[in-house]
Design a protein around this motif. Structure first.
Motif, short mmCIF file in Angstrom:
data_model
loop_
_atom_site.label_atom_id
_atom_site.label_comp_id
_atom_site.label_asym_id
_atom_site.label_seq_id
_atom_site.Cartn_x
_atom_site.Cartn_y
_atom_site.Cartn_z
N ASP A 274 2.28 -22.54 22.65
CA ASP A 274 1.86 -21.19 22.31
C ASP A 274 0.69 -20.69 23.13
OD1 ASP A 274 3.72 -20.49 20.60
OD2 ASP A 274 2.57 -20.77 18.77
N SER B 157 -1.75 -19.40 26.24
CA SER B 157 -1.69 -18.69 27.51
C SER B 157 -2.70 -19.38 28.43
CB SER B 157 -2.06 -17.24 27.33
OG SER B 157 -3.41 -17.14 26.95
N SER C 65 -5.14 -18.34 30.09
CA SER C 65 -6.55 -17.97 29.92
C SER C 65 -7.20 -18.68 28.74
CB SER C 65 -6.69 -16.46 29.79
OG SER C 65 -5.96 -16.01 28.67
N SER C 66 -6.38 -19.24 27.83
CA SER C 66 -7.00 -19.92 26.70
C SER C 66 -7.07 -21.44 26.91
CB SER C 66 -6.26 -19.59 25.40
OG SER C 66 -4.99 -20.20 25.40
N GLY D 189 -0.45 -12.72 30.91
CA GLY D 189 -1.49 -13.37 31.69
C GLY D 189 -2.60 -12.46 32.16
N ARG D 190 -3.48 -13.01 32.94
CA ARG D 190 -4.57 -12.23 33.55
C ARG D 190 -3.97 -11.34 34.63
NH1 ARG D 190 -9.67 -13.71 32.34
NH2 ARG D 190 -9.76 -15.61 31.13
#
Lengths: 219, 219
Positions: B39, B41, B43-44, B127-128
């Protein structure tokens, strides 16, 4: 921790407090949506960050939501409402007017409910599976409804249920891709947005041209 | 912090060390991809988490990547390579064989490069923006190449450049939606995957039926 550092509890009876509580709740929801407009995904947001953006202390958060998960599911509910309205309006247009009107109707909704659509696009693929499934479920319901609409059209009345579903999912996928491309278009450049909308309209028209030539297997 | 707690530096000349360094680099990339299958992403993800999953100490990370951003962009490069291969193969199939073969070819790639496609789907929308733009750019290039292919087909040879682009972007969107639905299908249930593939094949065939009936404006 003070109990009175922010708007009153929602279950208190005084009207003023209730509506203040409601306002804080909405402020928290909108704060989360604004934070998600950038590069963040919901799972990387912290409760503290959301409270700060909403201008309330973290403890005030807990009067409205048990945790970030509950806030997330509330946002899914809210934005699904927006998505449903947008798709319903597009569907009504495609029944009564042209496919171009359907696309234009969806485009207006994406423009006015920008933050909601950003959230949906982000969470549909990037989000946690609970949210992804909620969104996917809503879209699936929609595909089924649209397939039913199509079965009443002259060009598609003899199609198998499976093929109506195939057509409906393609149309919805085009609408979703269009909304996503509108969101990615250089911020608020009407020209770029218009090009996306025009392309989608042509794509729907092209598919409509094919309908009379399709034969479902065994029919 | 020890300098020798893991595989050697990539710039050391001893072959054994170099390939060990290479292995650690790949282990870090694969660790990130595995963590993203769930789960999360990108960036996390934390550097510490990626290092732990790869079975190396955090300091070893810095011998291969300056920071998480560099790892992210390396993954975009890698997965774009996979996406390019998959779309090239699908394009070759659609030139030489049927559209069904094109879809089947893409489906095989999604199955064998499952983690790469999960990453692309996640980062394309969730995403970024740097990653999103890199992926979007690759897809745009592809749409242009496919439009060029189409211009050589008999049914579409008289279409305007704009309409070829419109058609190509619709075909690519269908392939992307198909890949995404395969990834969302209950894990590795061949039946669910097959249904998705079959639908995509029909959608491409339906569009192909429309092509001879389309008239570009002014032609």
């Amino acid at each position: 921790m003070s109990e009175h550092d922010d708007a009153g509890r929602g279950d208190e009876s005084a009207d003023g407090r209730e509506s203040r509580g409601q306002r804080t709740r909405l402020a928290l929801q909108n704060a989360a949506l604004r934070l998600l407009e950038g590069d963040k995904s919901f799972s990387s947001l912290s409760l503290r960050e959301v409270a700060r953006e909403a201008g309330v202390v973290p403890t005030a958060f807990y009067r409205h939501f048990a945790d970030m998960k509950e806030l997330g599911l509330t946002l899914v509910d809210e934005t699904m409402h927006t998505l449903r309205d947008a798709l319903q309006a597009a569907r009504a247009q495609s029944r009564e007017n042209t496919l171009g009107d359907a696309v234009a109707s969806l485009a207006r909704q994406v423009q006015t409910q920008h933050l909601h659509f950003c959230f949906i696009a982000r969470e549909l693929y990037g989000g946690r599976s609970a949210m992804r499934q909620a969104i996917r479920h809503e879209i699936d319901l929609f595909v089924r409804e649209l397939a039913l609409d199509l079965s009443r059209h002259k060009e598609t009345e003899n199609w198998s249920a499976e093929d109506l579903q195939m057509m409906a999912s393609m149309l919805i996928n085009i609408l979703i891709a269009t909304a996503e491309q509108m969101l990615e278009a250089p911020t608020r450049r009407p020209q770029a947005e218009n090009a996306v909308i025009e392309t989608a309209e042509k794509q729907l028209r092209l598919i409509a041209l094919a309908a009379p030539h399709w034969k479902s297997a065994g029919r």
